[in-house]
Structures are given as structure tokens and as C-alpha cells.
Write an enzyme that holds these catalytic residues in place. Structure first.
Site, PDB file in Angstrom:
ATOM      1  N   ARG A 188       0.812  -1.110  -0.144  1.00  0.00           N
ATOM      2  CA  ARG A 188       0.153  -0.080  -0.145  1.00  0.00           C
ATOM      3  C   ARG A 188       0.751   1.201   0.262  1.00  0.00           C
ATOM      4  O   ARG A 188       1.843   1.269   0.297  1.00  0.00           O
ATOM      5  CB  ARG A 188      -0.965   0.426   0.865  1.00  0.00           C
ATOM      6  CG  ARG A 188      -0.114  -0.206   2.639  1.00  0.00           C
ATOM      7  CD  ARG A 188      -0.622  -0.426   3.644  1.00  0.00           C
ATOM      8  NE  ARG A 188      -2.116   0.909   3.700  1.00  0.00           N
ATOM      9  CZ  ARG A 188      -1.918   2.048   4.445  1.00  0.00           C
ATOM     10  NH1 ARG A 188      -0.911   2.860   4.488  1.00  0.00           N
ATOM     11  NH2 ARG A 188      -2.619   2.502   3.935  1.00  0.00           N
ATOM     12  N   LEU A 189      -0.039   2.535  -0.728  1.00  0.00           N
ATOM     13  CA  LEU A 189       0.805   3.911  -0.380  1.00  0.00           C
ATOM     14  C   LEU A 189      -0.214   4.505   0.754  1.00  0.00           C
ATOM     15  O   LEU A 189      -1.700   3.857   0.341  1.00  0.00           O
ATOM     16  CB  LEU A 189       1.132   4.393  -1.350  1.00  0.00           C
ATOM     17  CG  LEU A 189       2.235   4.478  -2.354  1.00  0.00           C
ATOM     18  CD1 LEU A 189       2.690   4.719  -3.604  1.00  0.00           C
ATOM     19  CD2 LEU A 189       3.434   4.426  -1.354  1.00  0.00           C
ATOM     20  N   ASP A 190       0.382   5.365   1.133  1.00  0.00           N
ATOM     21  CA  ASP A 190      -0.677   6.164   2.054  1.00  0.00           C
ATOM     22  C   ASP A 190      -1.463   6.708   1.287  1.00  0.00           C
ATOM     23  O   ASP A 190      -1.839   7.185   0.123  1.00  0.00           O
ATOM     24  CB  ASP A 190      -0.161   7.633   3.215  1.00  0.00           C
ATOM     25  CG  ASP A 190      -0.371   6.725   4.563  1.00  0.00           C
ATOM     26  OD1 ASP A 190       0.033   5.088   3.985  1.00  0.00           O
ATOM     27  OD2 ASP A 190       1.121   7.363   4.889  1.00  0.00           O
ATOM     28  N   TRP A 191      -3.159   6.491   1.614  1.00  0.00           N
ATOM     29  CA  TRP A 191      -3.926   7.948   0.736  1.00  0.00           C
ATOM     30  C   TRP A 191      -3.344   9.742   0.405  1.00  0.00           C
ATOM     31  O   TRP A 191      -3.784  10.236  -0.938  1.00  0.00           O
ATOM     32  CB  TRP A 191      -5.581   7.969   2.467  1.00  0.00           C
ATOM     33  CG  TRP A 191      -6.140  10.033   1.433  1.00  0.00           C
ATOM     34  CD1 TRP A 191      -6.040  11.232   2.514  1.00  0.00           C
ATOM     35  CD2 TRP A 191      -7.150   9.501   0.846  1.00  0.00           C
ATOM     36  NE1 TRP A 191      -6.469  11.774   1.563  1.00  0.00           N
ATOM     37  CE2 TRP A 191      -8.012  10.938   1.022  1.00  0.00           C
ATOM     38  CE3 TRP A 191      -7.796   8.630  -0.503  1.00  0.00           C
ATOM     39  CZ2 TRP A 191      -8.802  11.733   0.764  1.00  0.00           C
ATOM     40  CZ3 TRP A 191      -8.983   8.952  -0.662  1.00  0.00           C
ATOM     41  CH2 TRP A 191      -9.638  10.957  -0.660  1.00  0.00           C
TER      42      TRP A 191
END
Length: 261
Positions: free
Chosen positions: A114-117
């Protein structure tokens, strides 16, 4: 070669846990746990024996009642993730997700990690569940490179602390590569290389050393660099790039054969 209408039955038979992993929904190890737990049916019959062979063309395999189909072609996608976008397949609150960027892609793929929002940059997506799990597994320590803007100008002590490891609630972080890229009067850009992926790790490391993180942009995932791919655009990795990814997780042909169970 002419087709005489006959097919070698053994060519379509595969071990059940491998079949499920090749569908891109999980790893072989997790598939084994699902089988042992009685969550898998073959032609309507619960199968709990590991090593069971299934015919990939004729047998119906279901996990928790849902049909599992073999992926026709394994794909690995590189996306330049925009900011303000969730790294998930869907969001019950209707917020934008990375899947909204994959217009024109007919194959169903899933994010690798994932990558942060509010972070941007290189995000891999694939339908190869085994490859995805290896890329994310801490055993392989696949490096991920980020450009990070922090508030304040880092001191030598802060940089060294970040490099050696920072104590977070999970423990002390693994040593990281950190170098100063650009300095301003009240902020700076760093290049940070991580070999692990704890939750919001970069932001928490920055807070721990007194350098609040303002922006995060991932420039590379293992051997795959973002390059000049425009924001919100994606491309398929070449066969050579996929081979380099597999090599990064010790997936040379010899390794595959010795572990192909």
C-alpha cells in the site's frame, strides 16, 4: 504441430493449492491453510487433503462458495499513484481508489502492499498472488525508495538515528538508507530506502526523530523505477522487468523447480 484432438491429461492437472494461488487471490501457503480448514470444495466436495490434484480445465474449484478460475495470463502493472487516493480495490465510503486509474485494463489485479492516502508514486498491481506475497514478505527485504519532504532541516544526529533504526511500537525499525537531497530554510527533501513496510512507517519514523513528514513519493519498488510515467497513468511491466522482480525474491528457475509443490 497438428492437433489430433487428444490432450495429455497430466498437462492440465495441478496441485490444488497451486491452482488457487495461480488465480491471483492468495499465496500457496494461505491456500494450504484454506484447504486444511475445509473452506475449499472441488466439484461440490470439501477437500482437506494437501497435495490433491485437480484438472484445471474440467474441475470446479470453490473457496467459501465462490468459484475460483485460473488466471489466463499473469500480469504485473506499474501505476503512478496520485495523492488523495486509497490503495484498495474498493472503498465502502465511495472515496477514490487506485482501481479508478486502471481504465482500459481488462485483467483483474490487486495492489502489492500500500501507499498512504496522501502519498504518491510507484505502486505495483498484479494477479499473481504468489509474487505479490513474496514482494511484501519481510524475509526478502525488497527495497522501496521514497522522496520524503520533512519539516525542519535534519541534523547529522537525526539522520544517523533514522539510518540505524527508530523504536516504534512494533520494535526497532530495520536500518534504512537516508540521504539529504535538497535543503530549504525550514524544510528538506530526503531520499529514504526501506526494506520493510510497517504501517505508516515513514511518517512515524519522522515523528520519532523530530522531523514531521509533509509529503511522501515512492520512486522505486525493488528493481522497478517509476521514471517518467505520468501521474494517474499505468503500464504493463515487460517480461525482463518481471524477471528482475522474481529474481529480487529469489525466484530463479532453479528455485522455482525446487519449490514447485
Amino acid at each position: 504441430m497438428c492437433d489430433d484432438g487428444k490432450r495429455d491429461a497430466s498437462s492440465t492437472r495441478v496441485r490444488l493449492h497451486k491452482f488457487i494461488a495461480q488465480a491471483g487471490i492468495t499465496s500457496r501457503r494461505t491456500a494450504e491453510r484454506w484447504i486444511a480448514a475445509g473452506r475449499v470444495r472441488v466439484n461440490g466436495v470439501v477437500v482437506t487433503t494437501l497435495g490433491t490434484l485437480v484438472d484445471s480445465l474440467r474441475d470446479e474449484v470453490r473457496v467459501d462458495g465462490r468459484v475460483v478460475g485460473r488466471v489466463a495470463a499473469q500480469q504485473v502493472i506499474l501505476l503512478h499513484k496520485p495523492r488523495w487516493c486509497l490503495t484498495t480495490v474498493r472503498d465502502p465510503r465511495g472515496r477514490p481508489t487506485v482501481m479508478d486509474c486502471l481504465q482500459g485494463l481488462s485483467t483483474r489485479v490487486y495492489p502489492v502492499g500500500r501507499l498512504d492516502w496522501d502519498a504518491s508514486g510507484a505502486l505495483l498491481l498484479t494477479n499473481d498472488g504468489e509474487l505479490a506475497n513474496r514482494l511484501m514478505h519481510p524475509r526478502y527485504g525488497v527495497p522501496k525508495v521514497y522522496r520524503v519532504e520533512v519539516r525542519g532541516v535534519p541534523s547529522a544526529e537525526q539522520m544517523e538515528l533514522w539510518r540505524r533504526g527508530v523504536r516504534l511500537r512494533e520494535g526497532v525499525t530495520a536500518p534504512a538508507g537516508v540521504k539529504l537531497v535538497r535543503r530549504f530554510s525550514d524544510s528538506a527533501w530526503l531520499e529514504v530506502t526501506l526494506h520493510q513496510g510497517w504501517y505508516r512507517q515513514i511518517k512515524r519514523m519522522g515523528e520519532a526523530v523530530g522531523l514531521p513528514v509533509l509529503k511522501i513519493h515512492r520512486t522505486a519498488y525493488g528493481p522497478i523505477r517509476l521514471g517518467r510515467l505520468p501521474v494517474g497513468h499505468w503500464r504493463r511491466l515487460s517480461a525482463q522487468e518481471v524477471r528482475r522482480l522474481r529474481e529480487a525474491v529469489m525466484w530463479a528457475p532453479e528455485f522455482r523447480r525446487s519449490h514447485d509443490v
